[in-house]
Design a protein around this motif. Structure first.
Motif, PDB file in Angstrom:
ATOM      1  N   VAL A   5      -0.013   0.683 -12.670  1.00  0.00           N
ATOM      2  CA  VAL A   5       0.923  -0.067 -11.827  1.00  0.00           C
ATOM      3  C   VAL A   5       2.342   0.432 -12.092  1.00  0.00           C
ATOM      4  CG1 VAL A   5       1.876  -2.360 -11.366  1.00  0.00           C
ATOM      5  CG2 VAL A   5      -0.597  -2.072 -11.637  1.00  0.00           C
ATOM      6  N   ALA A   6       2.652   0.627 -13.381  1.00  0.00           N
ATOM      7  CA  ALA A   6       3.998   1.109 -13.736  1.00  0.00           C
ATOM      8  C   ALA A   6       4.251   2.469 -13.088  1.00  0.00           C
ATOM      9  CB  ALA A   6       4.130   1.205 -15.255  1.00  0.00           C
ATOM     10  N   ASP A   7       3.246   3.323 -13.094  1.00  0.00           N
ATOM     11  CA  ASP A   7       3.396   4.661 -12.491  1.00  0.00           C
ATOM     12  C   ASP A   7       3.666   4.555 -10.991  1.00  0.00           C
ATOM     13  OD1 ASP A   7       2.953   5.871 -14.851  1.00  0.00           O
ATOM     14  OD2 ASP A   7       0.878   6.465 -14.434  1.00  0.00           O
ATOM     15  N   PHE A   8       2.906   3.678 -10.351  1.00  0.00           N
ATOM     16  CA  PHE A   8       3.064   3.513  -8.898  1.00  0.00           C
ATOM     17  C   PHE A   8       4.485   3.056  -8.575  1.00  0.00           C
ATOM     18  CE2 PHE A   8       2.860   1.287  -4.858  1.00  0.00           C
ATOM     19  CZ  PHE A   8       2.112   2.162  -4.071  1.00  0.00           C
ATOM     20  N   VAL A   9       4.935   2.078  -9.345  1.00  0.00           N
ATOM     21  CA  VAL A   9       6.277   1.526  -9.105  1.00  0.00           C
ATOM     22  C   VAL A   9       7.332   2.609  -9.346  1.00  0.00           C
ATOM     23  CG1 VAL A   9       7.958  -0.192  -9.927  1.00  0.00           C
ATOM     24  CG2 VAL A   9       5.558  -0.833  -9.614  1.00  0.00           C
ATOM     25  N   GLU A  10       7.184   3.311 -10.441  1.00  0.00           N
ATOM     26  CA  GLU A  10       8.134   4.371 -10.805  1.00  0.00           C
ATOM     27  C   GLU A  10       8.223   5.443  -9.701  1.00  0.00           C
ATOM     28  OE1 GLU A  10       9.566   5.178 -13.993  1.00  0.00           O
ATOM     29  OE2 GLU A  10      10.210   7.194 -13.338  1.00  0.00           O
ATOM     30  N   THR A  44       6.889  -3.562   2.778  1.00  0.00           N
ATOM     31  CA  THR A  44       6.919  -3.378   1.318  1.00  0.00           C
ATOM     32  C   THR A  44       8.171  -2.638   0.846  1.00  0.00           C
ATOM     33  OG1 THR A  44       5.954  -1.180   0.946  1.00  0.00           O
ATOM     34  CG2 THR A  44       4.435  -2.924   1.617  1.00  0.00           C
ATOM     35  N   GLU A  45       8.353  -2.633  -0.459  1.00  0.00           N
ATOM     36  CA  GLU A  45       9.493  -1.923  -1.075  1.00  0.00           C
ATOM     37  C   GLU A  45       9.058  -0.553  -1.583  1.00  0.00           C
ATOM     38  OE1 GLU A  45      10.799  -4.669   0.335  1.00  0.00           O
ATOM     39  OE2 GLU A  45       9.854  -5.739  -1.311  1.00  0.00           O
ATOM     40  N   PHE A  46       8.060   0.054  -0.923  1.00  0.00           N
ATOM     41  CA  PHE A  46       7.521   1.316  -1.418  1.00  0.00           C
ATOM     42  C   PHE A  46       7.549   2.412  -0.360  1.00  0.00           C
ATOM     43  CE2 PHE A  46       5.729  -2.181  -3.766  1.00  0.00           C
ATOM     44  CZ  PHE A  46       6.152  -1.827  -5.043  1.00  0.00           C
ATOM     45  N   LYS A 242       0.653  -1.568   8.413  1.00  0.00           N
ATOM     46  CA  LYS A 242       0.712  -2.544   7.317  1.00  0.00           C
ATOM     47  C   LYS A 242       0.304  -1.854   6.017  1.00  0.00           C
ATOM     48  CE  LYS A 242       1.594  -6.016   8.860  1.00  0.00           C
ATOM     49  NZ  LYS A 242       2.973  -6.491   9.075  1.00  0.00           N
ATOM     50  N   THR A 243      -0.761  -1.054   6.102  1.00  0.00           N
ATOM     51  CA  THR A 243      -1.306  -0.391   4.918  1.00  0.00           C
ATOM     52  C   THR A 243      -0.274   0.514   4.248  1.00  0.00           C
ATOM     53  OG1 THR A 243      -3.371  -0.294   6.171  1.00  0.00           O
ATOM     54  CG2 THR A 243      -3.271   0.974   4.118  1.00  0.00           C
ATOM     55  N   PHE A 244       0.385   1.360   5.053  1.00  0.00           N
ATOM     56  CA  PHE A 244       1.201   2.429   4.467  1.00  0.00           C
ATOM     57  C   PHE A 244       2.708   2.231   4.679  1.00  0.00           C
ATOM     58  CE2 PHE A 244      -2.996   4.388   5.254  1.00  0.00           C
ATOM     59  CZ  PHE A 244      -3.284   4.833   3.967  1.00  0.00           C
ATOM     60  N   ASN A 245       3.100   1.022   5.059  1.00  0.00           N
ATOM     61  CA  ASN A 245       4.522   0.715   5.260  1.00  0.00           C
ATOM     62  C   ASN A 245       5.164   1.585   6.342  1.00  0.00           C
ATOM     63  OD1 ASN A 245       6.579  -1.047   4.638  1.00  0.00           O
ATOM     64  ND2 ASN A 245       7.467   0.248   3.051  1.00  0.00           N
ATOM     65  N   LEU A 246       4.542   1.568   7.521  1.00  0.00           N
ATOM     66  CA  LEU A 246       5.006   2.419   8.627  1.00  0.00           C
ATOM     67  C   LEU A 246       5.398   1.598   9.848  1.00  0.00           C
ATOM     68  CD1 LEU A 246       2.030   5.003   8.513  1.00  0.00           C
ATOM     69  CD2 LEU A 246       4.204   5.165   7.302  1.00  0.00           C
ATOM     70  N   ALA A 247       5.680   0.300   9.649  1.00  0.00           N
ATOM     71  CA  ALA A 247       5.800  -0.604  10.802  1.00  0.00           C
ATOM     72  C   ALA A 247       6.835  -0.162  11.833  1.00  0.00           C
ATOM     73  CB  ALA A 247       6.090  -2.023  10.337  1.00  0.00           C
ATOM     74  N   ALA A 248       7.942   0.438  11.376  1.00  0.00           N
ATOM     75  CA  ALA A 248       8.989   0.797  12.338  1.00  0.00           C
ATOM     76  C   ALA A 248       8.623   2.028  13.166  1.00  0.00           C
ATOM     77  CB  ALA A 248      10.313   1.014  11.614  1.00  0.00           C
ATOM     78  N   LEU A 249       7.529   2.679  12.832  1.00  0.00           N
ATOM     79  CA  LEU A 249       7.166   3.901  13.562  1.00  0.00           C
ATOM     80  C   LEU A 249       6.328   3.622  14.810  1.00  0.00           C
ATOM     81  CD1 LEU A 249       6.561   6.445  10.650  1.00  0.00           C
ATOM     82  CD2 LEU A 249       8.659   5.813  11.797  1.00  0.00           C
ATOM     83  N   GLN A 250       5.994   2.323  15.011  1.00  0.00           N
ATOM     84  CA  GLN A 250       5.499   1.871  16.313  1.00  0.00           C
ATOM     85  C   GLN A 250       4.292   2.641  16.849  1.00  0.00           C
ATOM     86  OE1 GLN A 250       7.818  -0.704  18.501  1.00  0.00           O
ATOM     87  NE2 GLN A 250       7.366  -1.198  16.383  1.00  0.00           N
ATOM     88  N   ASN A 251       3.221   2.578  16.108  1.00  0.00           N
ATOM     89  CA  ASN A 251       1.972   3.163  16.596  1.00  0.00           C
ATOM     90  C   ASN A 251       0.807   2.290  16.152  1.00  0.00           C
ATOM     91  OD1 ASN A 251       0.199   5.336  17.605  1.00  0.00           O
ATOM     92  ND2 ASN A 251      -0.334   5.570  15.441  1.00  0.00           N
ATOM     93  N   SER A 252       0.008   1.833  17.098  1.00  0.00           N
ATOM     94  CA  SER A 252      -1.145   1.009  16.733  1.00  0.00           C
ATOM     95  C   SER A 252      -2.288   1.261  17.708  1.00  0.00           C
ATOM     96  CB  SER A 252      -0.745  -0.469  16.724  1.00  0.00           C
ATOM     97  OG  SER A 252      -0.402  -0.872  18.026  1.00  0.00           O
ATOM     98  N   HIS A 253      -3.478   0.781  17.324  1.00  0.00           N
ATOM     99  CA  HIS A 253      -4.682   1.056  18.114  1.00  0.00           C
ATOM    100  C   HIS A 253      -5.178  -0.184  18.840  1.00  0.00           C
ATOM    101  CE1 HIS A 253      -5.082   3.755  14.416  1.00  0.00           C
ATOM    102  NE2 HIS A 253      -4.628   4.505  15.393  1.00  0.00           N
ATOM    103  N   ASP A 294      -5.463   7.701  -2.354  1.00  0.00           N
ATOM    104  CA  ASP A 294      -5.064   7.435  -3.754  1.00  0.00           C
ATOM    105  C   ASP A 294      -3.855   6.507  -3.797  1.00  0.00           C
ATOM    106  OD1 ASP A 294      -7.058   8.975  -4.677  1.00  0.00           O
ATOM    107  OD2 ASP A 294      -5.813  10.751  -5.070  1.00  0.00           O
ATOM    108  N   TRP A 295      -2.933   6.776  -2.913  1.00  0.00           N
ATOM    109  CA  TRP A 295      -1.735   5.920  -2.814  1.00  0.00           C
ATOM    110  C   TRP A 295      -2.174   4.474  -2.549  1.00  0.00           C
ATOM    111  CZ3 TRP A 295       0.253   2.547   0.681  1.00  0.00           C
ATOM    112  CH2 TRP A 295       1.617   2.239   0.623  1.00  0.00           C
ATOM    113  N   LEU A 296      -3.124   4.321  -1.623  1.00  0.00           N
ATOM    114  CA  LEU A 296      -3.580   2.972  -1.275  1.00  0.00           C
ATOM    115  C   LEU A 296      -4.241   2.289  -2.477  1.00  0.00           C
ATOM    116  CD1 LEU A 296      -4.120   0.658   0.690  1.00  0.00           C
ATOM    117  CD2 LEU A 296      -6.113   1.899   1.538  1.00  0.00           C
ATOM    118  N   ASN A 297      -5.015   3.057  -3.256  1.00  0.00           N
ATOM    119  CA  ASN A 297      -5.612   2.457  -4.464  1.00  0.00           C
ATOM    120  C   ASN A 297      -4.522   1.931  -5.391  1.00  0.00           C
ATOM    121  OD1 ASN A 297      -8.142   3.045  -3.577  1.00  0.00           O
ATOM    122  ND2 ASN A 297      -8.312   4.963  -4.734  1.00  0.00           N
ATOM    123  N   GLY A 298      -3.446   2.709  -5.518  1.00  0.00           N
ATOM    124  CA  GLY A 298      -2.323   2.287  -6.361  1.00  0.00           C
ATOM    125  C   GLY A 298      -1.680   1.009  -5.820  1.00  0.00           C
ATOM    126  N   MET A 299      -1.541   0.957  -4.520  1.00  0.00           N
ATOM    127  CA  MET A 299      -0.938  -0.211  -3.872  1.00  0.00           C
ATOM    128  C   MET A 299      -1.798  -1.461  -4.122  1.00  0.00           C
ATOM    129  SD  MET A 299       1.603  -0.877  -1.896  1.00  0.00           S
ATOM    130  CE  MET A 299       2.024  -2.525  -1.498  1.00  0.00           C
TER     131      MET A 299
END
Ligand SMILES: Cc1ncc(COP(=O)(O)O)c(C=O)c1O
Length: 395
Positions: A5-10, A44-46, A242-253, A294-299
């Motif tokens: 968790v510390a690594d992910f935050v860092e 998120t803040e990531f 939501k998953t990858f913090n991309l909300a402002a990029l306006q793409n959904s299915h 891998d990023w998602l696992n960290g999240m």
């Protein structure tokens, strides 16, 4: 803090204040001040995974941003993600693109129902569902989830009774559920979808939180229940946002297996000239699906860490605060009814603890006296929020 968790935050935590963030810089209109700790808006803040930033940079450097197609590689990446992680089978002809999930819900409410038709939601639930129904002059029909000691379940009897009585035409389900954090089990979804099939109620399944699953919970798409038996009755909505913090990029299915509904959807979109996704959003989502696991696992580890901290601290200091077990999403649903009169809740949280939260009542009256805390932030922020609430309660 555990090492991972510390690594992910860092590696990924980033300052968002003064970056035109709704969450950090947009509190004044709703909360009267930007000088609060924001635990509200669901982003998120990531930073996104490196692969996303790399793909975006590469595309940006190309310099020409003219009208663009969705490449086959996009579908491949999205379908593989869905198939391998959840066993969800998708086909290219089913897929349409929207800017955001809420925009698509609004379009679908217009396409699938007429003025004054009844549309059902299961409250407490993500508030824009209600706004879309009411702003489009449809009749809102509510079935409250049953709250059994903090564990929420669907009230099938009530759902069926109200569907019949109110002549419900459409049900909007949130799966996984914001704000109560449930990841609906196969049997629960099957029972809901069976009622809707029998009563000829169409279903919008908002699955935007489907990658954010904690513990041993297993997500299953409504489209996969009974090997796709109900899919002609379902429109499934999801996104990488939501998953990858991309909300402002306006793409959904918008996933529409039923060809007749698809035809009506296409006609409506053409009539209103609505946007269908966004080049940059697609570049980001494809990279995330290909290389973001891998990023998602960290999240997810971070979310579990923050949730366990919150639960432990409240249990130790004020056990009367009831926390609903988190199965999915990164949103903690906190029952404050035993420790503060609901009329004084805003005063306590906003003015004493100085935190911006989503208050339970915005999700429907069943949410009165609750708060929703966004845990997709640094452990430091969660610690600050918990301590501030505890201090405010003591004083
Ligand atoms: C259940 C649910 N649906 C939709 C959204 C928003 O989606 P979009 O920004 O794509 O409209 C959210 C955001 O919090 C959500 O929780």
């Amino acid at each position: 803090m555990v090492m991972k968790v510390a690594d992910f935050v860092e590696k990924y935590a980033v300052e968002r204040k003064n970056t035109d963030s709704v969450k950090w810089d947009g509190m004044k209109s709703g909360f009267g001040s930007n000088d609060l700790l924001p635990m509200w808006v669901a982003d998120t803040e990531f930073k996104a995974p490196e692969a996303v930033m790399y793909a975006l940079k590469k595309r940006i450097e190309h310099g020409a941003y003219g009208y663009s197609l969705t490449p086959d590689s996009y579908y491949e990446a999205y379908f593989e993600w869905q198939q391998e992680r959840y066993g969800t089978e998708l086909h290219k002809e089913w897929i349409r693109f929207g800017a955001g999930v809420v925009q698509s819900i609004s379009a679908l409410v217009n396409i699938l129902t007429l003025q004054d038709d009844a549309v059902m939601v299961l409250q407490p639930v993500y508030h824009p569902f209600m706004h879309v129904i009411e702003n489009n002059s449809r009749r809102l029909v509510v079935s409250n989830l049953k709250n059994n000691q903090g564990h929420y379940e669907m009230d099938f009897e009530d759902i069926r009774t109200k569907i019949k009585k109110e002549h419900v035409k459409l049900l909007i389900n949130c799966s996984p559920h914001n704000p109560v954090g449930r990841v609906w089990k196969k049997e629960e979804l099957e029972q809901l979808l069976e009622i809707c099939r029998e009563e000829q109620v169409l279903v919008i399944s908002d699955e935007i939180h489907h990658d954010l699953i904690v513990g041993n919970n297993k997500f299953i798409s409504a489209l996969s229940i009974k090997d796709g038996f109900y899919r002609d009755n379902i429109i499934m909505l999801d996104a990488a946002s939501k998953t990858f913090n991309l909300a402002a990029l306006q793409n959904s299915h918008v996933v529409i297996p039923n060809p007749q509904i698809r035809e009506r959807y296409d006609e409506y979109i053409e009539k209103l000239c609505l946007p269908s996704g966004n080049l940059i959003g697609k570049v980001a989502a494809e990279a995330a699906y290909r290389e973001g696991a891998d990023w998602l696992n960290g999240m997810i580890e971070l979310i579990e860490y923050n949730f366990n901290y919150l639960k432990r601290q409240f249990a130790k200091e004020v056990p009367e605060i009831k926390i609903t077990e988190l199965e999915g999403t990164y949103l903690a649903w906190v029952d404050m009814r035993k420790v503060v009169d609901s009329k004084k809740l805003h005063q306590l949280i906003q003015h004493k603890a100085k935190i911006a939260v989503d208050y339970g009542e915005i999700f429907g009256t069943a949410g009165n006296g609750f708060i929703r805390l966004n845990l997709a932030t640094t452990p430091e922020n969660v610690e600050k929020a918990v301590n501030a609430i505890l201090m405010a309660l003591k004083n």
